[in-house]
Structure formats: structure tokens, C-alpha cells
Write an enzyme that holds these catalytic residues in place. Sequence first.
Site, mmCIF file in Angstrom:
data_model
loop_
_atom_site.group_PDB
_atom_site.id
_atom_site.type_symbol
_atom_site.label_atom_id
_atom_site.label_comp_id
_atom_site.label_asym_id
_atom_site.label_seq_id
_atom_site.Cartn_x
_atom_site.Cartn_y
_atom_site.Cartn_z
ATOM 1 N N ASP A 179 0.840 -1.206 0.000
ATOM 2 C CA ASP A 179 0.000 0.000 0.000
ATOM 3 C C ASP A 179 0.878 1.261 0.000
ATOM 4 O OD1 ASP A 179 -2.282 1.566 0.206
ATOM 5 O OD2 ASP A 179 -2.600 1.163 2.339
ATOM 6 N N SER B 292 -3.155 -9.683 2.220
ATOM 7 C CA SER B 292 -3.272 -10.100 3.634
ATOM 8 C C SER B 292 -2.090 -10.898 4.185
ATOM 9 C CB SER B 292 -4.560 -10.905 3.914
ATOM 10 O OG SER B 292 -5.683 -10.064 3.993
ATOM 11 N N THR B 293 -1.075 -11.179 3.368
ATOM 12 C CA THR B 293 -0.011 -12.075 3.854
ATOM 13 C C THR B 293 1.169 -11.342 4.489
ATOM 14 O OG1 THR B 293 1.204 -12.144 1.761
ATOM 15 C CG2 THR B 293 -0.571 -13.749 2.051
#
Length: 174
Positions: free
Chosen positions: A36, A119-120
Site C-alpha cells: 500500500d 493479507s499475507t
Amino acid sequence: MKKTSIELLQADITTLAVDAIVNAANSTLLGGGGVDGAIHRASGPKLREFCSSLGGCSTGEAKITPGFNLPAKFIIHTVGPVWQGGRNNERTLLRNCYWNSLSLALKHNLRSVAFPAISTGAYRFPKEEAARIALTTTKDFLTVNADFFQRIIFVLFSQEDLQLYQRLFREIFE
Ligand code: ADP
């Protein structure tokens, strides 16, 4: 029509000249760490400005923005679940991230899409299970929306993650 090319690539997702890259965002959509942060830095300050008008995003959902300074035309922002042990619907929510991102790409006629391993990282989803969900959800999506996508690229940051995807790819797609 030609079959979708599914590619596994070790790279920095911000460098890819595709129709859309997917961002593993947080629910504010205002930027964060990991992929992000890298996407916001490479896209430039207009991204944050644009995102601030979107009213955030719920876990498992997806929203689209321009790519601004990125080589990618668009960014699809999706919010992965934080892993909390697996009893809080994390698997379904992660599946929704892939499904809803692909649906949004289809809706906007974006035929080449690159995903990070949602998500990892900071969100701690177990890597193998997350990879399995990424690949099976994509396979399921392609069975009901055949022939639309030209390329779907899974972008892995480490060689270890790439090898994991290569192994599961053979199991799931071949
Ligand atoms: P989350 O909060 O959803 O866990 P992270 O950004 O922390 O998101 O991590 C998701 C994955 O993205 C991790 O596998 C991490 O190694 C990877 N990653 C981090 N930076 C990049 C990048 N520039 N390009 C591709 N993948 C990246």
C-alpha cells in the site's frame, strides 16, 4: 478468443504496465505500509487526494482509482482481512477480495490485472492458505467469465513466495 494467461512473477508491483494493479489497502484507503505504501509513493499525492473522497472500503470489497503516476492505468484497492486465527470469516473475506477485484476489472473493461499476495504481510494470513485462495478464486472466476481477461499476474515479492505459488499453481491449474 484466446485463453487467459496466468503468470507468476517476482517483482515490485508498482513497476508493472498493466490495465490495473490491485492494492492490499486498509479500510481508510488513505495509505499505509507494505505494498500500500509503495503504491501511494509511486502513484503520487493525487492518489491520496482521490482516495479521500471515496469514504473508505469494507473488508473484502474493492474500489477503483486512476493509477496517476504509475505505469498501470488503474488501481483496484481491496481490503484484506486481518488474520485472527481463522474463525472470523477470514477465508471468505479473502476470497471476496479476489472475486470483487476481478469483477470490478471486468466492469471497467480492464483485461490485464496484477495482484499482490493480499493479507499475507502485516495482516498475517497464513501464506499457503492465502495463495490457495488467490488461485482457486481466480480459477472459479474464470470458469464463469471465460475469455475476458488477457493476463492475470500474481506478483510475489520474495523468491520463497514465488516458489509457493509455483507449486500450488501446478496443483490447481494443471
Ligand atoms: P497486508 O496488510 O494485506 O498483509 P502487506 O503490504 O503488508 O499487506 O503485504 C502483502 C504482500 O505484499 C506481502 O507478501 C508483501 O511481501 C508484499 N509486498 C510488499 N511490497 C510489495 C511490492 N512493492 N510489490 C509487490 N508485493 C509487495
